[in-house]
Every structure is written in structure tokens, then in C-alpha cells.
Design an enzyme around this catalytic site. Sequence first.
Site, PDB file in Angstrom:
ATOM      1  N   GLU A  67      15.651  59.319  50.429  1.00 55.03           N
ATOM      2  CA  GLU A  67      17.142  59.794  50.886  1.00 55.03           C
ATOM      3  C   GLU A  67      17.506  60.494  49.802  1.00 55.03           C
ATOM      4  O   GLU A  67      18.151  61.570  49.703  1.00 55.03           O
ATOM      5  CB  GLU A  67      18.033  58.600  51.316  1.00 55.03           C
ATOM      6  CG  GLU A  67      19.303  59.076  52.320  1.00 55.03           C
ATOM      7  CD  GLU A  67      18.673  59.630  53.737  1.00 55.03           C
ATOM      8  OE1 GLU A  67      19.291  60.451  54.541  1.00 55.03           O
ATOM      9  OE2 GLU A  67      17.604  59.060  54.152  1.00 55.03           O
ATOM     10  N   ASP A 115      20.008  58.673  44.121  1.00 54.24           N
ATOM     11  CA  ASP A 115      19.120  57.246  44.223  1.00 54.24           C
ATOM     12  C   ASP A 115      17.652  57.390  44.329  1.00 54.24           C
ATOM     13  O   ASP A 115      17.135  58.551  44.926  1.00 54.24           O
ATOM     14  CB  ASP A 115      19.821  56.553  45.471  1.00 54.24           C
ATOM     15  CG  ASP A 115      20.969  56.232  45.225  1.00 54.24           C
ATOM     16  OD1 ASP A 115      21.786  56.413  44.195  1.00 54.24           O
ATOM     17  OD2 ASP A 115      21.767  55.691  46.251  1.00 54.24           O
ATOM     18  N   ARG A 124      17.779  48.884  46.987  1.00 58.21           N
ATOM     19  CA  ARG A 124      17.122  49.166  48.382  1.00 58.21           C
ATOM     20  C   ARG A 124      15.652  49.232  47.771  1.00 58.21           C
ATOM     21  O   ARG A 124      15.073  50.063  47.580  1.00 58.21           O
ATOM     22  CB  ARG A 124      17.602  50.383  49.028  1.00 58.21           C
ATOM     23  CG  ARG A 124      18.815  50.254  49.709  1.00 58.21           C
ATOM     24  CD  ARG A 124      19.487  51.596  50.384  1.00 58.21           C
ATOM     25  NE  ARG A 124      19.882  52.630  49.385  1.00 58.21           N
ATOM     26  CZ  ARG A 124      20.907  52.582  48.879  1.00 58.21           C
ATOM     27  NH1 ARG A 124      21.889  51.628  49.504  1.00 58.21           N
ATOM     28  NH2 ARG A 124      21.676  53.361  48.275  1.00 58.21           N
ATOM     29  N   GLU A 167      24.650  60.653  43.188  1.00 62.76           N
ATOM     30  CA  GLU A 167      25.410  60.406  44.587  1.00 62.76           C
ATOM     31  C   GLU A 167      26.759  59.591  44.764  1.00 62.76           C
ATOM     32  O   GLU A 167      27.651  60.340  44.940  1.00 62.76           O
ATOM     33  CB  GLU A 167      24.315  59.645  45.509  1.00 62.76           C
ATOM     34  CG  GLU A 167      23.024  60.421  45.856  1.00 62.76           C
ATOM     35  CD  GLU A 167      22.212  59.403  46.765  1.00 62.76           C
ATOM     36  OE1 GLU A 167      22.966  58.852  47.883  1.00 62.76           O
ATOM     37  OE2 GLU A 167      21.118  59.261  46.434  1.00 62.76           O
ATOM     38  N   TYR A 184      18.094  48.211  41.354  1.00 56.00           N
ATOM     39  CA  TYR A 184      18.468  49.126  42.503  1.00 56.00           C
ATOM     40  C   TYR A 184      18.356  48.277  43.730  1.00 56.00           C
ATOM     41  O   TYR A 184      17.266  47.384  43.737  1.00 56.00           O
ATOM     42  CB  TYR A 184      17.526  50.268  42.492  1.00 56.00           C
ATOM     43  CG  TYR A 184      17.693  51.131  43.746  1.00 56.00           C
ATOM     44  CD1 TYR A 184      18.919  51.849  44.014  1.00 56.00           C
ATOM     45  CD2 TYR A 184      16.628  51.708  44.758  1.00 56.00           C
ATOM     46  CE1 TYR A 184      19.046  52.864  44.903  1.00 56.00           C
ATOM     47  CE2 TYR A 184      17.049  52.337  45.661  1.00 56.00           C
ATOM     48  CZ  TYR A 184      18.219  53.028  45.797  1.00 56.00           C
ATOM     49  OH  TYR A 184      18.503  53.849  46.924  1.00 56.00           O
ATOM     50  N   HIS A 203      10.053  50.380  44.167  1.00 61.16           N
ATOM     51  CA  HIS A 203      10.851  49.788  42.999  1.00 61.16           C
ATOM     52  C   HIS A 203      10.753  48.463  42.742  1.00 61.16           C
ATOM     53  O   HIS A 203      10.176  47.525  43.617  1.00 61.16           O
ATOM     54  CB  HIS A 203      12.283  49.863  43.476  1.00 61.16           C
ATOM     55  CG  HIS A 203      12.604  51.491  43.943  1.00 61.16           C
ATOM     56  ND1 HIS A 203      12.662  52.414  43.116  1.00 61.16           N
ATOM     57  CD2 HIS A 203      12.986  51.745  45.004  1.00 61.16           C
ATOM     58  CE1 HIS A 203      12.913  53.610  43.745  1.00 61.16           C
ATOM     59  NE2 HIS A 203      13.233  53.141  45.242  1.00 61.16           N
ATOM     60  N   ASP A 206      14.995  57.078  46.126  1.00 62.55           N
ATOM     61  CA  ASP A 206      14.433  56.533  47.278  1.00 62.55           C
ATOM     62  C   ASP A 206      14.170  57.962  47.988  1.00 62.55           C
ATOM     63  O   ASP A 206      14.451  58.966  47.643  1.00 62.55           O
ATOM     64  CB  ASP A 206      15.077  55.568  48.145  1.00 62.55           C
ATOM     65  CG  ASP A 206      16.748  56.145  48.382  1.00 62.55           C
ATOM     66  OD1 ASP A 206      16.924  57.281  48.211  1.00 62.55           O
ATOM     67  OD2 ASP A 206      17.283  55.190  48.492  1.00 62.55           O
TER      68      ASP A 206
END
Length: 697
Positions: A84, A80, A298, A7, A296, A342, A82
Site C-alpha cells: 500500500e 509505509d 503490519r 503517510e 513496523y 519485515h 508495504d
Amino acid sequence: MKLVIIEGPGKRDTLKKYLGQDYDVVATKGHIRDLPVKNIGVDVSKNFEPAYEIMPGKEAIIKELKTKSAKAEQVLLATDPDREGEAISWHIEKILNINENEPCRIEFNEISKSVVNKAVLNPRKINMDLVHAQQGRRVLDRLVGYKISPIICKKIKSNLSAGRVQSVALKLIVDREKEIRNFKPKEYWTINALLNKDNIDFKSSLVTYKNKKFVPSNEQETLAVLDYLKDKDYIVTEIKKSVTKSNPPPPFTTSTMQQDALNKIGMSIAKTSKSAQVLYEGVELGTEGKTALITYIRTDSTRVSPEAQAKAKEFIINNYGKDYAPENYNVFKSKKNIQDAHEAIRPISLEHTPESVKPFMTPDNYKLYKLIYERFVASQMSQATYDSMSVVISAGDYGFKVTGRTPIFAGFTRAYKMYEEQQEDNENSNEAKLPKLVEGDKLKLIELLKEQKFTKPPTRLTEATLVKTMEEKGIGRPATYAPTILVLLNRVYLQKEGKYLIPTDLGFTVTEFLEEYFPDVMNVSFTAEMEDNLDKIEEGSMQWQEVVKNFYGSFEKEVIYAVKGSKKVSVPLEVSDVICEKCGANMVVREGKTGKFLACPNFPNCKNIKSLVEQKPVCTCPECGKEVFEKRTRYGKIFYGCSGYPNCKFASWEKPTNLKCPKCKSFLTVRETKANYNYKCSNKTCDFTKQEDKETN
């Protein structure tokens, strides 16, 4: 050549360093396919089918991806880790016509050589449960935003927006402001006895009358108590000694990192998110090259991998000693309703100490890294222990109390200086260094101290406490906190006074309209339940269309009712102290395409307008805490008034300050001469004055 698609371009160089010459790394710079910009893009009649389009400006990157993927030996999607990121990988898979059964998806929680190289050797298929959870959220948010925003633009004013999470977050701030405005302060008094033994003075607080909790409620009652106490013997009647322990804090989640960054190093949520992204993607460390420093960013979990715990224990023993490393690893209890996808946010390598990387970092990035580093090390250390003592002192029918605490073993506070400083700031005023005391001791009374106080309203929310409240109530997820606050500020639903978030008149108006016509959208519990349902989609126990359908039935009725049943709502205009020289009216603040300006309220009969020049506040209002500005009467005479007018009518002919009178605690006013600042108390019955030379001020 193998192609790795990511990303953010910020991590490209870090990954290439670890992957070597056999890999090409290309960044999409976020989403490349999404719902259309100009229409709703969701077909309600076809089970809420989304109509995805290539995003404007992404044509070039898609052409590059198609060209390189056609020549690549293998395509790996490393967006990423997650929901998204999973959805972005799915969109790339569709655009590049990759077989859905192809194991092309890789993910890593940290950008380190071992983790990245392990990831590329173990690709998996796209996790469609994650994709469906993201699709469910995207469709819900699109339906709410596209259905409600045009209504409030028509009924209130143009250029407004509503959102499934943002509107509930705004409600939290509006509700808090209403509590503050409706608060009725109650008077109470404190009484402290300054006592002495062995030439050591210490202060104790009055807490009981005839063994029941007691707080004087007015001055008359206080004076009567003081009259009773002045001749009494002060006897130590009870001493409790104990060894107390303080547990280390857990490592950071996204929200706790954002909260601590604001509270301890003064970084806004937006700045914290930006700095954290840089630390995660990589920082140029001289000859070492671009190196990722943290995992990470988030996450809602406090979990730490066994490997990281083992390395932390070794580091702690080597740097602090065996006593500072607990026998068993510290495991922290997780809150309810977390994804736990995570680990917690932690340093990738403890060898990269904050001081060793400081020369290569910006001040913000260094301060945040230091905070993350020290918090993680502390989280893996032993408890801190203290000798604690609580002393009860009787004076006739009244009881006083004083507590003291002496460190025995520093434990985790050795590494986490921020915690130690915070504890010192939070210490109770009667927690003091005490002389050696035994039960039956008769103490010497030096002085009785009294102070009038009033109960205080709830504190306004800051960015940090809003994030904390959203997390506690289950509203939004780690990735949504910062964007939500940014939207509310950009839409001028909120304004910041110092660190506090205060709803504007527009924010109040929008909230009250939405509460009346969209009660489900504005219901905190309903929004939290929706987040739980999105988690269930990710777990595979619910279908995303089912979640959207259950919401849309009642929502559609609310939309119809709002369109037909609501009337246009006017936002109260902000009245300025500037007088229209053409007709004598107080000009009002209006907003145009180029920003705010002053206009005559008698338009169209009077069309006078002026530019709005921002003033610096003189001080904070002693009555409501808002900003005080210099103003002028209709006849040009200067006075000082609260920006909260007409809700707060504070005004002063003399220039107020934030300084308090040492005698009566009223605010001081100041008169400036060429050489001096002349201060005096604003309380007409107080005679305090003070003069300061400008050179020494």
C-alpha cells in the site's frame, strides 16, 4: 532543503527530530489518488485499466507537495514499507512528475535515528512489482464490491455491501453458527478417585477399562462402575518421570499481537491497531521528545534482525543471567504463504522498559507495549524445564491416571508472566502436587466423585479467533484483518455478545444469497489462491492483469445470472415482546435513517410505531448462551425470556441469574427485597436456597 513525504502525521515529529533542520517532512494522511468514488473506475475492455483520480479533500495537500517539491533539493518518498505504501509513493511520483528512474523511495522498518539516517542515504527506485500487486488487489476488490453490492441492495435491502475478503470472513462466522445450531450434545460421565498417601490428598481420573480407553456414557453405567470400585485396592502400577521442556513463543506478528491483546489484556482488534500505530509512530517521552517504541506493525514474519538479537542477548544476560540466554539465537519457523517483508513486531530499544515509559502513556498503549516488550524478550530466552511425572493407578479392571509437574528452570517464563499465568489457567484439573510415590504403593481411597457432562458445540469465534482462522486459511493479509471485522460489524452482519461474534439474520441472509449466486467469491480456497496470486505478482512471476482476467471471466457470468435469475429475498424481522396497544400484535424491530425502532407488523392497517429503548440483559441464557431480558406478556405480566427466541424458547417467571446451584449445577433464581437477595435453585427437585444481605453483596 530536502523534502520527505510520509503517510501518517503521527510520525512527523519523530522523524524531524532525527533528520534535523535540513529536512522538511510532510504527511499525505494516506492515499491522495485512487479509483473514483461515484463509478467503478475500471475499464474492463481495456485490459482492466484503472482510472485514478485525486481523492476528494486532498487538493490542498497536493498543492503543498507541488510547491515544496519544486523548491526542494531532493524529494524522498517515505510512505509505509508495504504494498500500500509503495503504491502511494508511485501515485505521488506521478503527481509530482518525478522521473520513474529517479531513486526517490526510502523505507524503514523502525523509526530510530540510525535506521532513518541510513534510509535517507540509500534511496531506490519505486518497486513496480509491489505497486502492481497493490493495483491487482485494488481492481479485484473494486470489481467485486461494485458488481455485487448493488445486487444485494436490490435483492435484499438497501445500504448493504459485499467484498472479496469481508464476505468470506462472514461465511466463516455463519458456518460456525450453523455447526453450533446443528450440534447434538452427547452425555458422558467423569469419575475421579480422591486418594491419600502420607496425609497428602490428590485426585486421579478414571481413564481405562481392561487397558482400553473408557468413558461412562450414562448414569446407570457410572453407578455400576462406582459400585465395583468402592471396595477395590488402589495400587500404583506405573510411574513415568521425565524432564520436559517448553519452548519460548516467537515474537509477535500482526495477527498474533491482535489475538494476544484480545485474549490477555482485553483489547479489541480496532483498539489494538490504534495503539500499535501510536507506538510505532512515536510517544512523547518528556525531555526525550517524541520517540518511536516499536517496529513496523503490519507484518506476517517472526524474523528478527541479527543486531536486535545481539542486543537482546546482552540485555538478558545483564538482567537475568547467562543461563537465561541460549547459546545460539532462537530462530522460529515461518508459516507457509507469508510475505516476510519485515521483521516481527518488537521494541526498538530494550532500554525503554515498560515501567520507564508508563508515566507518558495511556493505559491501553502501556498495556500493549508491555505485552510486545515481554513477548520479544521471552522469544530470545532459554527454554523452561520441568520435572514431570505421570502415574497410573489400577483398581481391579479399571485404570486411573494423575500427572504432576514441578518447575526446574524458569527460562523464558521469567520475562513473560502472561505465559506463566495462561499455563496455570490451562492446567488439567488432575495435575496436582503429589506425594512421593513408588510402584506397588497401596493408596487409601477417600472418596469417589462422579459428574455428569455433555459434549459441547464448537465455540463461537471471537475477533481473535477469526483473525487466527483467516490467517490459517490464507484469507486477507495483516493490514486487512481489522478493517474487515469493522465493516462486518458496521453493516450489522454481525453482533457481539460479550467477546463472541454472532451473525445476525441479515448476515445469514446475505451469506446464503452470495453462496448461491457467487460460489467462487465465497469459496475459502479460491480466496486463498487469489492471495497467493497477488504474492506472485509482487514476486514478479505473474502480471496483475492476468490474475484479474482469470477471475473476471466466470465472475461476470455469475453477476449476469444473479441479476436475472435471483428473486428478492426478505430478511426475517426481529419480533419483540412489546405489544401494540392498538391491535394487540407483537411489535417488530425495523431500521430507519435514525436507527432501529419498533413498528406494528400489521402495517399499513396499523401504523403504530415506538422508540426502541435498549434494555440491559438480566443474565446469559442457560440453554443457548445468548442474553436474557425482562419481558411482558400481552396482559402486562413480567417474565424473563431469551433473546434467541424463536430458536431458543427459554423462559422463566422467576428472575434467573448466572449463578449455579452448588448441589445440582442448575441456574439460581433471585427474589429481591429491601434488605436481601433470596436465591433458590430453578430445579424443582432441588431444595437449595440462600439469602444474602444487600450490604454485604
